[in-house]
Design a protein around this motif. Structure first.
Motif, PDB file in Angstrom:
ATOM      1  N   ALA A 255       6.136   2.845 -11.004  1.00 24.86           N
ATOM      2  CA  ALA A 255       5.929   1.692  -9.857  1.00 24.86           C
ATOM      3  C   ALA A 255       5.070   1.675  -9.790  1.00 24.86           C
ATOM      4  CB  ALA A 255       6.703   2.590  -8.567  1.00 24.86           C
ATOM      5  N   THR A 256       3.858   2.112  -9.643  1.00 26.39           N
ATOM      6  CA  THR A 256       2.232   1.687  -9.682  1.00 26.39           C
ATOM      7  C   THR A 256       2.044   0.748 -10.522  1.00 26.39           C
ATOM      8  OG1 THR A 256       1.540   4.369  -8.076  1.00 26.39           O
ATOM      9  CG2 THR A 256       0.163   2.753  -9.084  1.00 26.39           C
ATOM     10  N   GLU A 257       2.326   1.246 -11.156  1.00 26.61           N
ATOM     11  CA  GLU A 257       2.153   0.233 -12.525  1.00 26.61           C
ATOM     12  C   GLU A 257       2.413  -1.041 -12.333  1.00 26.61           C
ATOM     13  OE1 GLU A 257       2.362   0.990 -16.421  1.00 26.61           O
ATOM     14  OE2 GLU A 257       1.982  -1.380 -16.583  1.00 26.61           O
ATOM     15  N   SER A 258       3.959  -0.440 -12.085  1.00 25.38           N
ATOM     16  CA  SER A 258       4.718  -1.869 -12.339  1.00 25.38           C
ATOM     17  C   SER A 258       4.380  -2.768 -10.774  1.00 25.38           C
ATOM     18  CB  SER A 258       6.631  -1.297 -11.491  1.00 25.38           C
ATOM     19  OG  SER A 258       6.980  -0.239 -13.021  1.00 25.38           O
ATOM     20  N   ASN A 259       4.394  -2.030  -9.998  1.00 22.44           N
ATOM     21  CA  ASN A 259       3.880  -2.611  -8.088  1.00 22.44           C
ATOM     22  C   ASN A 259       2.563  -3.901  -9.023  1.00 22.44           C
ATOM     23  OD1 ASN A 259       5.805  -2.184  -7.130  1.00 22.44           O
ATOM     24  ND2 ASN A 259       5.086  -0.707  -6.523  1.00 22.44           N
ATOM     25  N   ASN A 260       1.525  -3.227  -9.206  1.00 21.12           N
ATOM     26  CA  ASN A 260       0.012  -3.864  -9.721  1.00 21.12           C
ATOM     27  C   ASN A 260       0.071  -5.219 -10.608  1.00 21.12           C
ATOM     28  OD1 ASN A 260      -2.787  -2.310  -8.638  1.00 21.12           O
ATOM     29  ND2 ASN A 260      -0.904  -1.075  -8.615  1.00 21.12           N
ATOM     30  N   MET A 261       0.946  -4.773 -11.600  1.00 20.18           N
ATOM     31  CA  MET A 261       1.153  -5.966 -12.467  1.00 20.18           C
ATOM     32  C   MET A 261       2.535  -6.593 -12.160  1.00 20.18           C
ATOM     33  SD  MET A 261       2.998  -4.895 -16.118  1.00 20.18           S
ATOM     34  CE  MET A 261       4.392  -4.714 -16.058  1.00 20.18           C
TER      35      MET A 261
ATOM     36  N   HIS B   1       4.119   0.527   0.243  1.00 25.86           N
ATOM     37  CA  HIS B   1       3.496   1.886  -0.128  1.00 25.86           C
ATOM     38  C   HIS B   1       1.830   0.971  -1.267  1.00 25.86           C
ATOM     39  CE1 HIS B   1       2.907   4.354  -4.158  1.00 25.86           C
ATOM     40  NE2 HIS B   1       3.339   4.969  -3.474  1.00 25.86           N
ATOM     41  N   PRO B   2       0.999   1.803  -0.575  1.00 24.85           N
ATOM     42  CA  PRO B   2      -0.055   1.675  -1.009  1.00 24.85           C
ATOM     43  C   PRO B   2      -0.122   1.099  -2.523  1.00 24.85           C
ATOM     44  CG  PRO B   2      -0.128   3.770  -0.283  1.00 24.85           C
ATOM     45  CD  PRO B   2       1.444   3.480  -0.518  1.00 24.85           C
ATOM     46  N   SER B   3       0.485   0.848  -3.685  1.00 22.16           N
ATOM     47  CA  SER B   3       0.360   0.432  -4.798  1.00 22.16           C
ATOM     48  C   SER B   3       0.839  -1.370  -3.943  1.00 22.16           C
ATOM     49  CB  SER B   3       0.789   0.992  -5.709  1.00 22.16           C
ATOM     50  OG  SER B   3       2.545   1.139  -5.013  1.00 22.16           O
ATOM     51  N   VAL B   4       1.058  -1.562  -3.338  1.00 25.27           N
ATOM     52  CA  VAL B   4       1.929  -3.005  -2.904  1.00 25.27           C
ATOM     53  C   VAL B   4       0.266  -3.462  -1.449  1.00 25.27           C
ATOM     54  CG1 VAL B   4       3.084  -4.901  -1.553  1.00 25.27           C
ATOM     55  CG2 VAL B   4       3.615  -3.452  -3.722  1.00 25.27           C
ATOM     56  N   TYR B   5      -0.061  -2.901  -0.298  1.00 18.71           N
ATOM     57  CA  TYR B   5      -0.341  -2.556   0.584  1.00 18.71           C
ATOM     58  C   TYR B   5      -2.135  -3.250   0.137  1.00 18.71           C
ATOM     59  CZ  TYR B   5      -2.318  -2.779   5.382  1.00 18.71           C
ATOM     60  OH  TYR B   5      -2.549  -3.344   6.196  1.00 18.71           O
ATOM     61  N   GLU B   6      -2.299  -1.535  -0.890  1.00 21.06           N
ATOM     62  CA  GLU B   6      -3.946  -1.617  -1.163  1.00 21.06           C
ATOM     63  C   GLU B   6      -4.452  -3.341  -2.220  1.00 21.06           C
ATOM     64  OE1 GLU B   6      -6.147  -0.577   0.860  1.00 21.06           O
ATOM     65  OE2 GLU B   6      -4.406   1.105   1.901  1.00 21.06           O
ATOM     66  N   THR B   7      -3.378  -2.707  -2.722  1.00 17.08           N
ATOM     67  CA  THR B   7      -3.385  -4.492  -3.762  1.00 17.08           C
ATOM     68  C   THR B   7      -3.856  -5.727  -3.487  1.00 17.08           C
ATOM     69  OG1 THR B   7      -2.319  -3.162  -5.385  1.00 17.08           O
ATOM     70  CG2 THR B   7      -2.474  -5.086  -6.308  1.00 17.08           C
ATOM     71  N   ALA B   8      -3.218  -5.970  -2.302  1.00 14.36           N
ATOM     72  CA  ALA B   8      -3.021  -7.085  -1.556  1.00 14.36           C
ATOM     73  C   ALA B   8      -3.964  -6.902  -1.202  1.00 14.36           C
ATOM     74  CB  ALA B   8      -1.849  -7.147  -0.447  1.00 14.36           C
ATOM     75  N   GLN B   9      -4.707  -6.292   0.190  1.00 14.53           N
ATOM     76  CA  GLN B   9      -5.980  -6.082   0.451  1.00 14.53           C
ATOM     77  C   GLN B   9      -7.289  -6.357  -0.524  1.00 14.53           C
ATOM     78  OE1 GLN B   9      -5.641  -5.504   3.779  1.00 14.53           O
ATOM     79  NE2 GLN B   9      -3.771  -5.795   4.033  1.00 14.53           N
ATOM     80  N   ALA B  10      -6.934  -5.666  -1.555  1.00 16.66           N
ATOM     81  CA  ALA B  10      -8.390  -6.150  -2.192  1.00 16.66           C
ATOM     82  C   ALA B  10      -8.323  -7.517  -2.799  1.00 16.66           C
ATOM     83  CB  ALA B  10      -7.529  -5.301  -3.731  1.00 16.66           C
ATOM     84  N   LEU B  11      -7.225  -8.189  -3.010  1.00 22.66           N
ATOM     85  CA  LEU B  11      -6.864  -9.194  -3.722  1.00 22.66           C
ATOM     86  C   LEU B  11      -7.532 -10.638  -2.576  1.00 22.66           C
ATOM     87  CD1 LEU B  11      -3.667  -9.597  -4.674  1.00 22.66           C
ATOM     88  CD2 LEU B  11      -5.596  -9.924  -6.045  1.00 22.66           C
ATOM     89  N   SER B  12      -7.692  -9.826  -0.638  1.00 20.51           N
ATOM     90  CA  SER B  12      -7.658 -10.949   0.519  1.00 20.51           C
ATOM     91  C   SER B  12      -9.285 -10.626   0.381  1.00 20.51           C
ATOM     92  CB  SER B  12      -7.333 -10.189   1.458  1.00 20.51           C
ATOM     93  OG  SER B  12      -8.265 -10.113   2.541  1.00 20.51           O
TER      94      SER B  12
END
Ligand code: PMP
Length: 380
Positions: free
Chosen positions: A69-75, A97-108
């Motif tokens: 799911a880390t990959e699914s969420n990132n993708m 989960h961080p795989s969504v939350y941290e990915t969104a923070q990185a986009l921010s």
């Protein structure tokens, strides 16, 4: 050993391990190869894919197999945003989960507009606040079905209909890792949905992303063009077939499994509430997911409790395993307004259908004794 950390991972079902073994030792061919044994492996994968669509209640759309799911969420996030012109507007909840939350923070940090919507005191997305965040130019929303630390279940139909009304161009992605097979769902409630095999007794390192028809999706890693060009890489056939077998076993016993987890959860809750200085974090026992119970032991440090319980053969967690290496405050419980002793003393118990009430009673005695001992020690 009494294992009460099934949200971190589960024991692989024998049916799933046997299926994985078969596709490692007998049908081990690369499903992209041209000869007939390989074509038969490909056929098995596509049959599994159809069964997974059925288990998801998907009338249409596609399933892409991933490494989890880390990959699914990132993708899900990157594959949708890659199809947008310019930088998009994204909404996530504060308890993802961080795989969504941290990915969104990185986009921010890269200049995307990222809006974080809060939760109520039970850990569910606050629908009033959510409505206030939705705008016509919102591109992407990611909200989890079930929270992995509290078992809070979000109201996906309400979220879906608010998006349709207020942000009709937005794609709704749902992290279904803790919800799939535990709480009913169908793909009419979202555009994209992530699952992870090892949370429902399949091997680790395999998962999937459902992508609904009409979702503009650019896919994930590039390379040999597997998965209709949307996720390159040789398919993990043993993992996929192991996950397929786990789903079949789960579905054949779904009601009995849910009932057993609810019984265990209720029993542990009742036993613990007879002790003093214990507080429930998250929804009431009957409103939450069947397998997660988060309790605070006031006057005890969660981490100390975890290791003291481990020494007596009871395995639990203080939060998600993914963040147990990170120091600092618990973002999930903090978002629910939980502070001080209650935050410090939080323990997550998570059940599988294989847990027994006898185990729960034994664990309850150990937990009560341990909490009493640690309180004496701390308060001295
Ligand atoms: N989302 C949630 C809600 C989870 O609980 C987890 C696993 N802790 C993940 C995503 C990540 O899944 P995986 O381990 O398959 O990468």
């Amino acid at each position: 050993m009494i294992y009460l950390d099934n949200s971190a991972t589960t024991r692989t079902f024998d049916t799933a391990a046997n299926a994985a073994r078969k596709y490692m030792t007998e049908v081990y061919f690369n499903p992209s190869s041209a000869y007939s044994p390989a074509v038969s492996a490909e056929k098995s994968v596509n049959e599994a894919r159809r069964r997974l669509c059925g288990a998801l209640g998907a009338a249409s759309g596609n399933v892409i197999y991933t490494s989890g799911a880390t990959e699914s969420n990132n993708m899900a996030i990157s594959g949708c945003l890659s199809k947008k012109r310019g930088k998009g507007r994204i909404i996530v909840s504060s308890v993802e989960h961080p795989s969504v939350y941290e990915t969104a923070q990185a986009l921010s940090a890269k200049g995307y507009e990222v809006v974080t919507v809060g939760v109520d005191e039970t850990g569910k997305v606050d629908l009033g606040a959510f409505g206030g965040c939705l705008t016509a130019d919102t591109d992407f929303v990611s909200i989890m079905q079930v929270n992995n630390e509290t078992g809070a279940v979000n109201d996906l139909p309400a979220i879906r209909s608010m998006i349709k009304k207020l942000a009709p161009n937005a794609v709704l992605h749902v992290d279904g890792v803790q919800g799939f097979l535990k709480v009913p769902v169908n793909m009419g409630q979202c555009d994209m949905y992530s699952i992870s095999g090892h949370k429902f007794h399949a091997p680790k390192g395999v998962g999937a992303l459902y992508v609904g028809n009409g979702v503009r999706f650019g896919g994930g890693q590039t390379g040999g063009g597997q998965e209709s060009g949307l996720r390159s890489g040789t398919l993990n056939v043993p993992g996929i077939m192991g996950m397929d077998a786990a789903i079949t076993t789960y579905l054949a016993n779904e009601q009995a499994y849910r009932k057993q987890m609810v019984l265990c959860k209720q029993r542990l809750y009742d036993n613990m509430m007879k002790q003093g200085d214990v507080m429930l974090n998250g929804p009431s026992v009957d409103a939450g997911a069947p397998h997660i119970l988060n309790l605070s032991f006031l006057g005890v440090r969660g981490e100390v409790m975890l290791h003291a319980l481990e020494a007596k053969g009871v395995l639990v967690s203080t939060g998600s395993a993914c963040s147990s290496h990170k120091k600092g405050k618990n973002r999930i419980l903090g978002s629910m307004g939980i502070t001080g002793e209650r935050l410090e003393g939080a323990i997550r118990f998570s059940f599988s259908p294989m847990n027994t009430l006898a185990e729960i009673d034994t664990a309850s005695e150990i937990i009560a004794e341990t909490a009493a001992f640690l309180r004496k020690y701390k308060r001295r």
